[in-house]
Design an enzyme around this catalytic site. Structure first.
Site, PDB file in Angstrom:
ATOM      1  N   ASN A 194     -10.191  -0.695   0.001  1.00 43.44           N
ATOM      2  CA  ASN A 194      -8.740  -0.446  -0.018  1.00 43.44           C
ATOM      3  C   ASN A 194      -8.086  -0.858  -1.316  1.00 43.44           C
ATOM      4  O   ASN A 194      -8.281  -2.284  -1.598  1.00 43.44           O
ATOM      5  CB  ASN A 194      -8.204  -1.401   1.091  1.00 43.44           C
ATOM      6  CG  ASN A 194      -6.460  -1.296   1.218  1.00 43.44           C
ATOM      7  OD1 ASN A 194      -5.817  -0.936   0.384  1.00 43.44           O
ATOM      8  ND2 ASN A 194      -6.018  -1.794   2.335  1.00 43.44           N
TER       9      ASN A 194
ATOM     10  N   CYS B  23       0.795  -1.125  -0.062  1.00 40.02           N
ATOM     11  CA  CYS B  23      -0.049   0.183  -0.058  1.00 40.02           C
ATOM     12  C   CYS B  23       0.825   1.242  -0.168  1.00 40.02           C
ATOM     13  O   CYS B  23       0.242   2.376  -0.342  1.00 40.02           O
ATOM     14  CB  CYS B  23      -0.966   0.039   1.223  1.00 40.02           C
ATOM     15  SG  CYS B  23      -1.990  -1.570   1.206  1.00 40.02           S
TER      16      CYS B  23
ATOM     17  N   HIS C  66      -3.458   6.792   2.715  1.00 41.00           N
ATOM     18  CA  HIS C  66      -3.911   5.680   2.012  1.00 41.00           C
ATOM     19  C   HIS C  66      -5.373   5.223   2.496  1.00 41.00           C
ATOM     20  O   HIS C  66      -5.615   5.400   3.872  1.00 41.00           O
ATOM     21  CB  HIS C  66      -2.858   4.555   2.438  1.00 41.00           C
ATOM     22  CG  HIS C  66      -3.470   3.045   2.132  1.00 41.00           C
ATOM     23  ND1 HIS C  66      -3.903   2.691   0.897  1.00 41.00           N
ATOM     24  CD2 HIS C  66      -3.695   2.099   2.999  1.00 41.00           C
ATOM     25  CE1 HIS C  66      -4.182   1.531   0.912  1.00 41.00           C
ATOM     26  NE2 HIS C  66      -3.990   1.115   2.172  1.00 41.00           N
TER      27      HIS C  66
END
Length: 326
Positions: free
Chosen positions: A283, A112, A253
């Site tokens: 996500n 990520c 994020h």
């Protein structure tokens, strides 16, 4: 000489998977997902579409915004945990797809945190007069490695891609103001894809045991993410000697709304300074920050000269922040 963002683009697959859809697939509920994650829906790429395909579309849209030809791109970096192949790299496939015949390219694996790491490389490359434009893509087809029978993970992830083009400019004020990158392999087991690499090559046994799906220790990951992202944000603000009130937009994020809110509270970010779209996409790992950046530009939430704080946390563990003037 400065470095500025000259173009951004993104691609989100059409198919939407809602929380209601998921509660008909696993033992969960719309309320449970919303309260714990802030996610309402996520988008899923069709079987025939790869991370490289999505990255190519996002890249084409970034080129259109930048008003430059693909042949002007000097380098391509694709941040992804779901590459099209082990080799060749996905960047080579993007290069072919968009016609960037003069660019070299490679993939970057930092989960990520991929776009945060990629930005560090791009600013370093552009510090040399040899290169003019660098294309960064974050692209993920996480649906391909998600166990749709595991309610603890399948509610979290979605597919998508984002692209950012950075270019050299005579404006000395634009560019990277500060950066802070970290890795801690001591926690490498809490978030991983167990099989498929050289340690555990694919076999009948690894498939039967479900080792090609995302494995995550959620509670431990949550705590570490909040602390790491908070620290990285404070570090870049201190390095640049900039107060958070001077930051136009904070783009974290998009893993979990509670993580985002906890970090925002700890660094004293106001609601209007915070960019959140986790409710729409879930996500998307390495694609997350670049998708947000593209939406922020297109919605007019950031314009030339604004200071933007980008921060992420991912498997590895990897984390970091970039403070940039766009």
């Amino acid at each position: 000489m400065g470095v500025k963002v000259v173009g951004t683009g993104s691609y989100i697959p059409e198919k939407v998977l809602t929380n209601i859809d998921l509660q008909n697939m696993v033992d969960t509920s719309d309320e449970w997902i919303r309260v714990r994650t802030g996610i309402v829906e996520r988008h899923i790429a069709p079987p025939e579409m790869s991370s490289g395909d999505m990255a190519s579309i996002a890249a084409a849209r970034a080129l259109e915004m930048a008003g430059i030809a693909a042949s002007e791109i000097s380098a391509i970096v694709v941040a992804t945990t779901t590459p099209d192949h082990v080799f060749p790299n996905t960047a080579a496939l993007v290069q072919k797809s968009i016609g960037a015949e003069n660019a070299f390219g490679f993939d970057l694996s930092a989960a990520c945190s991929g776009m945060i790491y990629s930005l560090e490389l791009a600013y370093s490359l552009l510090a040399r007069k040899k290169y003019r434009y660098v294309l960064l893509c974050g692209a993920e087809k996480l649906s391909a490695i998600t166990n749709w029978k595991d309610r603890n993970t399948c509610v979290l992830f979605g597919d998508g891609a984002g692209a950012v083009i950075l270019g050299r400019t005579d404006d000395d004020e634009s560019g990277q103001l500060a950066s802070d990158l970290h890795t801690n392999g001591s926690y490498s087991d809490i978030l991983k894809l167990p099989a498929g690499g050289s340690r555990q090559p694919a076999s009948h046994e690894t498939v039967e045991q479900g080792l090609h799906y995302i494995s995550m220790q959620g509670k431990e990951t949550f705590k570490l993410a909040v602390n790491a992202m908070t620290s990285a944000c404070k570090n870049v603000l201190a390095e640049a000697q900039i107060d958070v009130s001077q930051v136009k937009l904070v783009i974290p994020h998009q893993a979990n709304k509670r993580i985002i809110e906890a970090v925002a509270q700890r660094i004293d970010v106001k609601e209007e300074q915070l960019f959140v779209n986790v409710h729409k996409y879930g996500n998307t790992s390495a694609a997350s920050v670049s998708i947000c950046l593209d939406e922020a530009f297109r919605e007019g939430r950031i314009t030339k000269g604004d200071i933007v704080l980008l921060v992420a946390f991912g498997a590895g563990l990897t984390w970091g922040a970039q403070l940039i003037r766009v």
